[in-house]
Scaffold this motif. Structure first.
Motif, short mmCIF file in Angstrom:
data_model
loop_
_atom_site.label_atom_id
_atom_site.label_comp_id
_atom_site.label_asym_id
_atom_site.label_seq_id
_atom_site.Cartn_x
_atom_site.Cartn_y
_atom_site.Cartn_z
N HIS A 9 49.76 2.46 40.73
CA HIS A 9 50.30 3.02 39.49
C HIS A 9 51.25 2.02 38.81
N GLU A 11 51.29 -1.27 39.20
CA GLU A 11 50.50 -2.41 38.74
C GLU A 11 49.81 -2.08 37.41
N ARG A 12 49.28 -0.88 37.29
CA ARG A 12 48.66 -0.45 36.03
C ARG A 12 49.68 -0.40 34.91
N ALA A 15 50.34 -3.89 33.71
CA ALA A 15 49.22 -4.49 33.00
C ALA A 15 48.91 -3.82 31.67
N GLU A 16 49.12 -2.52 31.56
CA GLU A 16 48.61 -1.79 30.40
C GLU A 16 49.67 -1.16 29.49
N ALA A 17 50.86 -0.89 30.01
CA ALA A 17 51.85 -0.16 29.23
C ALA A 17 52.49 -1.05 28.16
N PRO A 18 52.86 -0.44 27.04
CA PRO A 18 53.50 -1.23 25.99
C PRO A 18 54.89 -1.68 26.40
N ARG A 126 58.25 -1.71 30.87
CA ARG A 126 56.92 -1.23 30.54
C ARG A 126 57.04 0.29 30.66
N GLY A 128 54.96 3.94 30.49
CA GLY A 128 53.66 4.59 30.56
C GLY A 128 53.56 5.79 29.64
N ASP A 129 52.35 6.33 29.54
CA ASP A 129 52.07 7.48 28.68
C ASP A 129 52.89 8.71 29.03
N ALA A 155 53.29 -8.80 27.41
CA ALA A 155 51.94 -8.50 26.94
C ALA A 155 51.78 -8.85 25.47
#
Length: 159
Positions: A9, A11-12, A15-18, A126, A128-129, A155
């Motif tokens: 979680h 790591e995601r 990599a993906e969160a703004p 970072r 997350g949603d 990012a």
């Protein structure tokens, strides 16, 4: 197994969160019990009494506006009935002992490297949603990365 899910979680999230930058109000730069670290406080946490209603919930979400550099500023309390705008995100907060807590309250660094972090002006997160946040780096007033680390590459392209 639970630990692996937590690692996945995070790591995601990396990599993906703004990205989000929050203005710092640094505190104690050293703890003899835990090694070198900087105790952190965020400007928004210091100003919460001016920003939030008289009796905010003890746990909830803040809505932050993001400027072109991803610096967050208070926009209000999150309401599920109102969708976030494109330049906004929500972040979890906790109100404890009269203090608004957002994200990590400490940034640990390798012993002997404290000088690199003295110029810390922003905490880089970072988010997350679901509003969970992960502090990944400190940046100076010009948004330059302090200390450098492979895991804290932004990012986005920073000025």
């Amino acid at each position: 197994m639970v630990i692996n899910i937590g690692i996945y979680h995070k790591e995601r999230l990396l990599a993906e969160a703004p990205p989000l930058l929050l203005k710092l109000a640094p505190m104690d730069p050293r703890s003899l019990m835990q090694g070198d670290y900087m105790a952190l406080n965020y400007q928004i946490s210091r100003d919460w009494r001016k920003l939030l209603p008289d009796s905010p919930p003890h746990d909830g979400f803040l809505v932050l506006n993001l400027d072109e550099n991803h610096i967050g500023s208070f926009a209000g309390l999150y309401e599920q009935t109102r969708p976030l705008e494109q330049n906004q995100l929500r972040i979890r907060y906790r109100l404890r002992d009269g203090r608004l807590r957002i994200g990590s309250n400490a940034f640990f660094f390798q012993e002997g490297t404290a000088k690199k972090y003295r110029q810390g002006a922003y905490g880089e997160f970072r988010v997350g949603d679901e509003g969970e946040s992960l502090l990944i780096a400190l940046r100076d007033e010009k948004l330059n990365l302090l200390g450098g680390s492979a895991s804290s590459k932004p990012a986005v392209t920073w000025p």
